[in-house]
Write a protein that holds these residues in place. Structure first.
Motif, mmCIF file in Angstrom:
data_model
loop_
_atom_site.group_PDB
_atom_site.id
_atom_site.type_symbol
_atom_site.label_atom_id
_atom_site.label_comp_id
_atom_site.label_asym_id
_atom_site.label_seq_id
_atom_site.Cartn_x
_atom_site.Cartn_y
_atom_site.Cartn_z
ATOM 1 N N MET A 93 -0.518 5.413 -17.051
ATOM 2 C CA MET A 93 0.460 5.027 -16.037
ATOM 3 C C MET A 93 0.383 5.914 -14.795
ATOM 4 S SD MET A 93 1.767 2.531 -17.674
ATOM 5 C CE MET A 93 2.888 2.095 -16.367
ATOM 6 N N ALA A 94 -0.646 6.744 -14.655
ATOM 7 C CA ALA A 94 -0.746 7.677 -13.530
ATOM 8 C C ALA A 94 -0.833 6.979 -12.178
ATOM 9 C CB ALA A 94 -1.947 8.610 -13.710
ATOM 10 N N TRP A 95 -1.186 5.703 -12.163
ATOM 11 C CA TRP A 95 -1.187 4.963 -10.894
ATOM 12 C C TRP A 95 0.180 4.990 -10.231
ATOM 13 C CZ3 TRP A 95 2.186 0.968 -10.406
ATOM 14 C CH2 TRP A 95 2.718 0.434 -11.596
ATOM 15 N N LEU A 96 1.246 5.203 -11.018
ATOM 16 C CA LEU A 96 2.598 5.273 -10.446
ATOM 17 C C LEU A 96 2.729 6.401 -9.418
ATOM 18 C CD1 LEU A 96 4.689 4.684 -13.700
ATOM 19 C CD2 LEU A 96 4.716 3.202 -11.675
ATOM 20 N N LEU A 97 1.880 7.423 -9.524
ATOM 21 C CA LEU A 97 1.922 8.533 -8.568
ATOM 22 C C LEU A 97 1.523 8.094 -7.158
ATOM 23 C CD1 LEU A 97 0.247 11.265 -10.786
ATOM 24 C CD2 LEU A 97 2.627 11.308 -9.997
ATOM 25 N N PHE A 98 0.866 6.937 -7.035
ATOM 26 C CA PHE A 98 0.347 6.490 -5.740
ATOM 27 C C PHE A 98 1.144 5.313 -5.168
ATOM 28 C CE2 PHE A 98 -2.941 8.597 -8.105
ATOM 29 C CZ PHE A 98 -3.532 9.426 -7.164
ATOM 30 N N VAL A 99 2.336 5.072 -5.718
ATOM 31 C CA VAL A 99 3.142 3.912 -5.332
ATOM 32 C C VAL A 99 4.572 4.348 -5.065
ATOM 33 C CG1 VAL A 99 3.992 1.663 -6.112
ATOM 34 C CG2 VAL A 99 1.724 2.401 -6.783
ATOM 35 N N VAL A 148 4.192 15.288 -2.024
ATOM 36 C CA VAL A 148 4.476 13.870 -2.250
ATOM 37 C C VAL A 148 4.256 13.522 -3.717
ATOM 38 C CG1 VAL A 148 3.736 11.508 -1.710
ATOM 39 C CG2 VAL A 148 3.933 13.219 0.115
ATOM 40 N N LEU A 149 3.160 14.003 -4.291
ATOM 41 C CA LEU A 149 2.891 13.742 -5.700
ATOM 42 C C LEU A 149 3.977 14.348 -6.589
ATOM 43 C CD1 LEU A 149 -0.976 14.332 -5.858
ATOM 44 C CD2 LEU A 149 0.234 12.147 -5.942
ATOM 45 N N ALA A 150 4.432 15.548 -6.236
ATOM 46 C CA ALA A 150 5.475 16.199 -7.027
ATOM 47 C C ALA A 150 6.781 15.410 -6.961
ATOM 48 C CB ALA A 150 5.695 17.624 -6.534
ATOM 49 N N GLU A 151 7.115 14.913 -5.785
ATOM 50 C CA GLU A 151 8.336 14.113 -5.638
ATOM 51 C C GLU A 151 8.234 12.804 -6.430
ATOM 52 O OE1 GLU A 151 10.913 11.943 -2.081
ATOM 53 O OE2 GLU A 151 9.370 13.413 -1.572
ATOM 54 N N ARG A 152 7.074 12.162 -6.343
ATOM 55 C CA ARG A 152 6.859 10.933 -7.110
ATOM 56 C C ARG A 152 6.939 11.205 -8.612
ATOM 57 N NH1 ARG A 152 3.032 7.825 -3.674
ATOM 58 N NH2 ARG A 152 4.367 7.099 -1.965
ATOM 59 N N ALA A 153 6.316 12.298 -9.025
ATOM 60 C CA ALA A 153 6.305 12.631 -10.452
ATOM 61 C C ALA A 153 7.722 12.815 -10.984
ATOM 62 C CB ALA A 153 5.474 13.893 -10.692
ATOM 63 N N THR A 192 12.430 10.637 -14.001
ATOM 64 C CA THR A 192 13.848 10.270 -13.977
ATOM 65 C C THR A 192 14.055 8.788 -14.269
ATOM 66 O OG1 THR A 192 14.301 12.008 -12.360
ATOM 67 C CG2 THR A 192 15.919 10.233 -12.540
ATOM 68 N N ARG A 193 13.237 7.937 -13.648
ATOM 69 C CA ARG A 193 13.416 6.489 -13.789
ATOM 70 C C ARG A 193 12.927 5.953 -15.126
ATOM 71 N NH1 ARG A 193 13.232 3.203 -8.634
ATOM 72 N NH2 ARG A 193 13.685 4.622 -6.906
ATOM 73 N N TRP A 223 1.891 15.926 -15.826
ATOM 74 C CA TRP A 223 0.580 15.367 -15.469
ATOM 75 C C TRP A 223 -0.081 16.169 -14.367
ATOM 76 C CZ3 TRP A 223 2.242 9.543 -14.676
ATOM 77 C CH2 TRP A 223 2.572 8.984 -15.925
ATOM 78 N N LEU A 224 0.706 16.573 -13.373
ATOM 79 C CA LEU A 224 0.120 17.206 -12.185
ATOM 80 C C LEU A 224 -0.578 18.514 -12.505
ATOM 81 C CD1 LEU A 224 2.822 16.500 -9.454
ATOM 82 C CD2 LEU A 224 0.795 15.154 -10.053
ATOM 83 N N ARG A 225 -0.247 19.121 -13.636
ATOM 84 C CA ARG A 225 -0.919 20.375 -14.027
ATOM 85 C C ARG A 225 -2.309 20.124 -14.602
ATOM 86 N NH1 ARG A 225 4.449 21.747 -15.947
ATOM 87 N NH2 ARG A 225 3.852 21.603 -18.143
ATOM 88 N N VAL A 226 -2.577 18.878 -15.008
ATOM 89 C CA VAL A 226 -3.865 18.586 -15.660
ATOM 90 C C VAL A 226 -4.557 17.372 -15.028
ATOM 91 C CG1 VAL A 226 -3.283 19.622 -17.881
ATOM 92 C CG2 VAL A 226 -2.624 17.256 -17.446
ATOM 93 N N PHE A 227 -4.215 17.092 -13.773
ATOM 94 C CA PHE A 227 -4.716 15.916 -13.058
ATOM 95 C C PHE A 227 -5.290 16.385 -11.738
ATOM 96 C CE2 PHE A 227 -3.585 11.989 -10.442
ATOM 97 C CZ PHE A 227 -4.476 11.142 -11.060
#
Length: 249
Positions: A47-53, A220-225, A230-231, A239-243
């Motif tokens: 589901m990591a594509w959610l980071l770009f939306v 931006v990625l951190a805010e999305r993450a 939350t949602r 994810w951001l630590r290993v992506f």
């Protein structure tokens, strides 16, 4: 059952149900008391594509899964994300198992399960440029290497995507096929379009490829993450630590 397709069965261990294709290899899983959550770590990372939306735009988008597995991604996309969702699965017995044992809902206005060979199906004009989130998890009953793994196949996948669409693929990061698969994806999408997780403990590596390469700022990625967590209760901040963006590697 179609000739040559493996037997489909399941096993329960504690509060988790596992899907098998005639072997001990796990093809998917479901928490019995939370059937619409994603149980396995590598499947969550698909589901990591959610980071770009933009999170607010997610319900307006179209998700497609190549390979149904235990329907975790399909159920989550349809139920939790409220997306239009299409799954393409070769084995009709897998579809029957998901409906009977893994709580996959019946098709409706926003859910469609297509029994077909993914390689042929995705070449149909109806799908071209229509998919925002493509999730590819195509393994046979031996789970040794992806069933579809050619540069031509990944080019077909790219043609499915909308301009800002993403593909996520499950690869075995510690197997000899991983580097070859990554080269083929890079040839189809461009080396500047690739992101990847570190392997999970089991060796699954999720690779993400963008239809149009972009490089969101870390903030931006951190805010999305945080919003994703939350949602939808996915561990996106972890994810951001290993992506990482592979063009910098």
């Amino acid at each position: 059952m179609k000739p040559g397709l493996p037997e489909v069965n399941f096993s329960d261990y504690g509060d988790v149900r596992y899907l098998h294709l005639g072997t001990e290899w796990v093809q998917g899983s479901m928490k019995l008391d939370a059937p619409f959550e994603i149980e396995l770590e590598y499947v969550q990372r698909m589901m990591a594509w959610l980071l770009f939306v933009d999170p607010a735009e997610v319900p307006k988008r179209h998700a497609m899964q190549l390979g149904l597995g235990a329907a975790s991604l399909t159920k989550f996309s349809r139920k939790a994300l409220r997306m239009r969702t299409t799954a393409i699965e070769l084995n009709p017995q897998v579809v029957a198992a998901c409906r009977g044992w893994f709580k996959l809902p019946a098709d409706d206005a926003k859910l469609r399960v297509v029994v077909a060979d993914a390689q042929a199906e995705i070449r149909k004009p109806v799908w071209q440029g229509s998919v925002d989130a493509l999730q590819v998890d195509l393994y046979d009953h031996e789970a040794a290497a992806p069933v579809l793994d050619s540069e031509d196949f990944y080019a077909d996948c790219r043609r499915l995507l909308t301009e800002d669409g993403c593909m996520t693929v499950n690869l075995f990061g510690r197997s000899s096929s991983f580097e070859r698969s990554l080269e083929k994806i890079g040839a189809a999408f461009g080396s500047d379009a690739l992101w990847a997780f570190r392997p999970t403990r089991e060796g699954n590596t999720i690779v993400l490829a963008q239809r149009s390469p972009s490089r969101p700022k870390r903030a931006v990625l951190a805010e999305r993450a945080q919003s994703i967590q939350t949602r939808w209760s996915l561990p996106a901040p972890k994810w951001l630590r290993v992506f990482k963006y592979l063009a910098e590697s």
